[in-house]
Design a protein around this motif. Structure first.
Motif, PDB file in Angstrom:
ATOM      1  N   ALA A  88      72.859 -32.840  26.399  1.00 18.78           N
ATOM      2  CA  ALA A  88      73.287 -31.652  27.136  1.00 18.78           C
ATOM      3  C   ALA A  88      73.685 -30.592  26.129  1.00 18.78           C
ATOM      4  CB  ALA A  88      74.465 -31.973  28.055  1.00 18.78           C
ATOM      5  N   GLY A  89      73.390 -29.348  26.428  1.00 19.84           N
ATOM      6  CA  GLY A  89      73.725 -28.285  25.503  1.00 19.84           C
ATOM      7  C   GLY A  89      73.771 -26.929  26.160  1.00 19.84           C
ATOM      8  N   VAL A  90      74.499 -26.006  25.528  1.00 18.83           N
ATOM      9  CA  VAL A  90      74.553 -24.629  25.980  1.00 18.83           C
ATOM     10  C   VAL A  90      73.267 -23.940  25.551  1.00 18.83           C
ATOM     11  CG1 VAL A  90      75.759 -22.427  25.806  1.00 18.83           C
ATOM     12  CG2 VAL A  90      77.065 -24.568  25.868  1.00 18.83           C
ATOM     13  N   THR A  91      72.511 -23.435  26.480  1.00 19.74           N
ATOM     14  CA  THR A  91      71.226 -22.812  26.164  1.00 19.74           C
ATOM     15  C   THR A  91      71.213 -21.284  26.387  1.00 19.74           C
ATOM     16  OG1 THR A  91      70.505 -23.507  28.381  1.00 19.74           O
ATOM     17  CG2 THR A  91      69.831 -24.866  26.519  1.00 19.74           C
ATOM     18  N   LYS A  95      78.275 -21.992  21.515  1.00 20.31           N
ATOM     19  CA  LYS A  95      77.650 -23.151  22.133  1.00 20.31           C
ATOM     20  C   LYS A  95      78.527 -24.400  22.070  1.00 20.31           C
ATOM     21  CE  LYS A  95      72.895 -21.566  21.492  1.00 20.31           C
ATOM     22  NZ  LYS A  95      71.514 -21.910  21.053  1.00 20.31           N
ATOM     23  N   ASP A  96      79.817 -24.204  21.868  1.00 20.83           N
ATOM     24  CA  ASP A  96      80.731 -25.352  21.866  1.00 20.83           C
ATOM     25  C   ASP A  96      80.655 -26.081  23.197  1.00 20.83           C
ATOM     26  OD1 ASP A  96      81.526 -24.570  19.393  1.00 20.83           O
ATOM     27  OD2 ASP A  96      83.438 -23.694  20.012  1.00 20.83           O
ATOM     28  N   LEU A  97      80.612 -27.410  23.129  1.00 23.81           N
ATOM     29  CA  LEU A  97      80.484 -28.213  24.347  1.00 23.81           C
ATOM     30  C   LEU A  97      81.058 -29.604  24.098  1.00 23.81           C
ATOM     31  CD1 LEU A  97      77.438 -28.559  26.695  1.00 23.81           C
ATOM     32  CD2 LEU A  97      78.348 -30.613  25.601  1.00 23.81           C
ATOM     33  N   GLN A  98      81.726 -30.131  25.078  1.00 24.04           N
ATOM     34  CA  GLN A  98      82.177 -31.520  25.078  1.00 24.04           C
ATOM     35  C   GLN A  98      81.730 -32.134  26.397  1.00 24.04           C
ATOM     36  OE1 GLN A  98      86.362 -32.010  24.308  1.00 24.04           O
ATOM     37  NE2 GLN A  98      86.351 -30.636  22.542  1.00 24.04           N
ATOM     38  N   SER A  99      81.134 -33.325  26.347  1.00 28.57           N
ATOM     39  CA  SER A  99      80.641 -33.933  27.579  1.00 28.57           C
ATOM     40  C   SER A  99      80.775 -35.444  27.530  1.00 28.57           C
ATOM     41  CB  SER A  99      79.183 -33.538  27.835  1.00 28.57           C
ATOM     42  OG  SER A  99      78.341 -34.080  26.824  1.00 28.57           O
ATOM     43  N   VAL A 100      80.682 -36.062  28.701  1.00 22.01           N
ATOM     44  CA  VAL A 100      80.701 -37.506  28.832  1.00 22.01           C
ATOM     45  C   VAL A 100      79.654 -37.894  29.862  1.00 22.01           C
ATOM     46  CG1 VAL A 100      82.520 -37.412  30.577  1.00 22.01           C
ATOM     47  CG2 VAL A 100      82.127 -39.547  29.326  1.00 22.01           C
ATOM     48  N   ALA A 101      78.924 -39.014  29.614  1.00 18.80           N
ATOM     49  CA  ALA A 101      77.908 -39.504  30.538  1.00 18.80           C
ATOM     50  C   ALA A 101      78.304 -40.909  30.973  1.00 18.80           C
ATOM     51  CB  ALA A 101      76.536 -39.520  29.860  1.00 18.80           C
ATOM     52  N   ILE A 102      78.312 -41.132  32.292  1.00 21.26           N
ATOM     53  CA  ILE A 102      78.754 -42.408  32.848  1.00 21.26           C
ATOM     54  C   ILE A 102      77.863 -42.779  34.034  1.00 21.26           C
ATOM     55  CG2 ILE A 102      81.155 -42.130  32.144  1.00 21.26           C
ATOM     56  CD1 ILE A 102      81.760 -41.145  34.972  1.00 21.26           C
ATOM     57  N   PRO A 103      77.910 -44.055  34.469  1.00 18.41           N
ATOM     58  CA  PRO A 103      77.186 -44.425  35.695  1.00 18.41           C
ATOM     59  C   PRO A 103      77.762 -43.682  36.897  1.00 18.41           C
ATOM     60  CG  PRO A 103      77.740 -46.381  34.422  1.00 18.41           C
ATOM     61  CD  PRO A 103      78.488 -45.232  33.797  1.00 18.41           C
ATOM     62  N   LEU A 104      76.922 -43.362  37.826  1.00 18.15           N
ATOM     63  CA  LEU A 104      77.388 -42.664  39.022  1.00 18.15           C
ATOM     64  C   LEU A 104      78.298 -43.568  39.853  1.00 18.15           C
ATOM     65  CD1 LEU A 104      77.107 -39.969  40.524  1.00 18.15           C
ATOM     66  CD2 LEU A 104      75.161 -40.946  41.738  1.00 18.15           C
ATOM     67  N   ILE A 154      82.878 -26.334  28.584  1.00 18.01           N
ATOM     68  CA  ILE A 154      82.250 -25.369  27.683  1.00 18.01           C
ATOM     69  C   ILE A 154      83.106 -24.112  27.614  1.00 18.01           C
ATOM     70  CG2 ILE A 154      79.884 -26.186  28.044  1.00 18.01           C
ATOM     71  CD1 ILE A 154      79.532 -24.019  30.129  1.00 18.01           C
ATOM     72  N   ALA A 155      82.790 -23.278  26.651  1.00 14.91           N
ATOM     73  CA  ALA A 155      83.522 -22.021  26.488  1.00 14.91           C
ATOM     74  C   ALA A 155      83.276 -21.100  27.681  1.00 14.91           C
ATOM     75  CB  ALA A 155      83.090 -21.331  25.199  1.00 14.91           C
ATOM     76  N   PRO A 156      84.247 -20.254  28.006  1.00 14.45           N
ATOM     77  CA  PRO A 156      84.079 -19.338  29.146  1.00 14.45           C
ATOM     78  C   PRO A 156      82.920 -18.364  28.978  1.00 14.45           C
ATOM     79  CG  PRO A 156      86.389 -19.490  28.494  1.00 14.45           C
ATOM     80  CD  PRO A 156      85.595 -20.176  27.422  1.00 14.45           C
ATOM     81  N   THR A 157      82.476 -18.181  27.746  1.00 10.07           N
ATOM     82  CA  THR A 157      81.387 -17.224  27.505  1.00 10.07           C
ATOM     83  C   THR A 157      80.005 -17.812  27.787  1.00 10.07           C
ATOM     84  OG1 THR A 157      81.411 -17.907  25.184  1.00 10.07           O
ATOM     85  CG2 THR A 157      82.695 -15.944  25.774  1.00 10.07           C
ATOM     86  N   ALA A 158      79.904 -19.121  27.892  1.00  7.48           N
ATOM     87  CA  ALA A 158      78.601 -19.775  28.105  1.00  7.48           C
ATOM     88  C   ALA A 158      78.048 -19.411  29.481  1.00  7.48           C
ATOM     89  CB  ALA A 158      78.737 -21.279  27.958  1.00  7.48           C
ATOM     90  N   GLN A 159      76.766 -19.087  29.520  1.00  7.75           N
ATOM     91  CA  GLN A 159      76.124 -18.658  30.759  1.00  7.75           C
ATOM     92  C   GLN A 159      75.187 -19.708  31.352  1.00  7.75           C
ATOM     93  OE1 GLN A 159      76.907 -15.575  32.203  1.00  7.75           O
ATOM     94  NE2 GLN A 159      78.457 -15.581  30.562  1.00  7.75           N
ATOM     95  N   GLN A 160      74.709 -20.641  30.495  1.00 10.00           N
ATOM     96  CA  GLN A 160      73.745 -21.631  30.991  1.00 10.00           C
ATOM     97  C   GLN A 160      73.873 -22.933  30.197  1.00 10.00           C
ATOM     98  OE1 GLN A 160      69.450 -20.541  31.827  1.00 10.00           O
ATOM     99  NE2 GLN A 160      69.060 -22.012  30.164  1.00 10.00           N
ATOM    100  N   VAL A 161      73.779 -24.042  30.918  1.00  6.85           N
ATOM    101  CA  VAL A 161      73.785 -25.373  30.301  1.00  6.85           C
ATOM    102  C   VAL A 161      72.530 -26.106  30.780  1.00  6.85           C
ATOM    103  CG1 VAL A 161      74.903 -27.641  30.292  1.00  6.85           C
ATOM    104  CG2 VAL A 161      76.289 -25.578  30.064  1.00  6.85           C
ATOM    105  N   THR A 162      71.912 -26.849  29.860  1.00  8.57           N
ATOM    106  CA  THR A 162      70.733 -27.634  30.218  1.00  8.57           C
ATOM    107  C   THR A 162      71.009 -29.112  29.955  1.00  8.57           C
ATOM    108  OG1 THR A 162      69.223 -25.814  29.678  1.00  8.57           O
ATOM    109  CG2 THR A 162      68.283 -28.035  29.780  1.00  8.57           C
ATOM    110  N   CYS A 163      70.861 -29.913  31.011  1.00  5.53           N
ATOM    111  CA  CYS A 163      70.972 -31.367  30.886  1.00  5.53           C
ATOM    112  C   CYS A 163      69.551 -31.930  30.760  1.00  5.53           C
ATOM    113  CB  CYS A 163      71.678 -31.958  32.106  1.00  5.53           C
ATOM    114  SG  CYS A 163      73.405 -31.430  32.310  1.00  5.53           S
ATOM    115  N   THR A 164      69.327 -32.703  29.716  1.00  3.79           N
ATOM    116  CA  THR A 164      68.013 -33.292  29.478  1.00  3.79           C
ATOM    117  C   THR A 164      68.076 -34.789  29.743  1.00  3.79           C
ATOM    118  OG1 THR A 164      67.530 -31.627  27.788  1.00  3.79           O
ATOM    119  CG2 THR A 164      66.177 -33.630  27.769  1.00  3.79           C
TER     120      THR A 164
END
Length: 277
Positions: free
Chosen positions: A273-276, A189-198, A214-224
């Motif tokens: 945001a996270g790998v789910t 579930k390794d993840l690196q992200s950044v959130a900015i104004p559109l 995210i890692a190549p093995t991740a199948q789904q990400v959920t943004c909350t």
């Protein structure tokens, strides 16, 4: 013009000729040699026309050619058979130039919000093999206005990336940059992200645009989002193309990780945001 005496003795052998006769023949042949450095093709053509010349004269012509063309063409030399393209001397080659390949660009996402088009791209630079390539790449990266490491040597053996965002008619602006190293997501579930104004001009505005790796093995990400809603993104199946205006987990050329982009609904912004899966 050939003298009567020379015409009379035309059939004599080299054993019958005096030193004066030999000197006369050489002088006569030299009269036909073009003075100065002749163009390369002209000398080759001349070599074919005058194959019967004494090899001493042909050698002098060929040696004059080396300085201007860098290649000694054998024309009329003993054993050369007047062969065009045969080489007996070449110019010392220059040292190889360090190759710096331009980055490969991938479009990660596109969309339209409030009548304005936006898109996110990533440029990935291949890893330099040595100090020379790293320095050349370091200098080329100056066009981005920033660099992912403190010094050129830090690029050796590491590929680098620049993530850019464009909104409406505005200029493309940098979002994140870095190198792929031991901190790069590689499993679970390794993840690196950044959130900015559109909108890049909306400093302090709602952070609606989320970009992550995210890692190549991740199948789904959920943004909350802060209003309690969520957006799920799934990995694009291999050998399948999915339009960039559909949120998804995507690969990028030369990148060892996959990427995702999600946009919050109007009126809310990023919470997590996270790998789910």
């Amino acid at each position: 013009m050939m003298s009567a005496d020379r015409e009379t003795n035309h059939g004599m052998t080299s054993h019958d000729m005096s030193n004066g006769d030999i000197a006369f023949l050489l002088a006569d042949a030299a009269d036909e040699v073009e003075i100065g450095i002749a163009p390369y093709d002209a000398v080759l053509r001349g070599g074919r026309r005058r194959r019967a010349r004494r090899w001493a004269v042909a050698t002098a012509t060929a040696l004059a050619l080396v300085g201007s063309a860098g290649t000694l063409a054998v024309a009329g030399l003993p054993g050369g058979n007047g062969s065009r393209g045969a080489q007996v001397a070449t110019r010392v080659p220059a040292p190889p130039v360090q190759n710096v390949y331009p980055p490969e660009r991938t479009t990660l996402a596109t969309g339209t919000v409030d009548g304005e088009d936006w898109w996110v791209t990533i440029d990935v630079w291949s890893a330099p093999r040595d100090a020379g390539q790293a320095q050349a790449q370091w200098e080329a990266m100056a066009a981005y206005g920033s660099r992912p490491v403190d010094k050129a040597s830090d690029l050796i053996g590491k590929s680098a990336y620049f993530v850019n965002r464009t909104y409406g008619d505005g200029e493309t602006g940098g979002v994140s940059l870095g190198v792929f190293d031991e901190n790069t997501p590689d499993s679970g579930k390794d993840l690196q992200s950044v959130a900015i104004p559109l909108d890049p001009k909306a400093d302090g505005g709602p952070q609606r645009l989320v970009i992550g790796q995210i890692a190549p093995t991740a199948q789904q990400v959920t943004c909350t989002w802060k209003n309690g809603t969520t957006t799920e993104l799934h990995k694009v199946p291999e050998n399948e193309t999915l339009a960039t205006d559909i949120p998804a987990i995507r690969p990028a050329a030369q990148s060892p990780v996959n990427w995702f982009v999600c946009v919050a609904p109007e009126g809310t912004e990023y919470k997590s945001a996270g790998v789910t899966k």
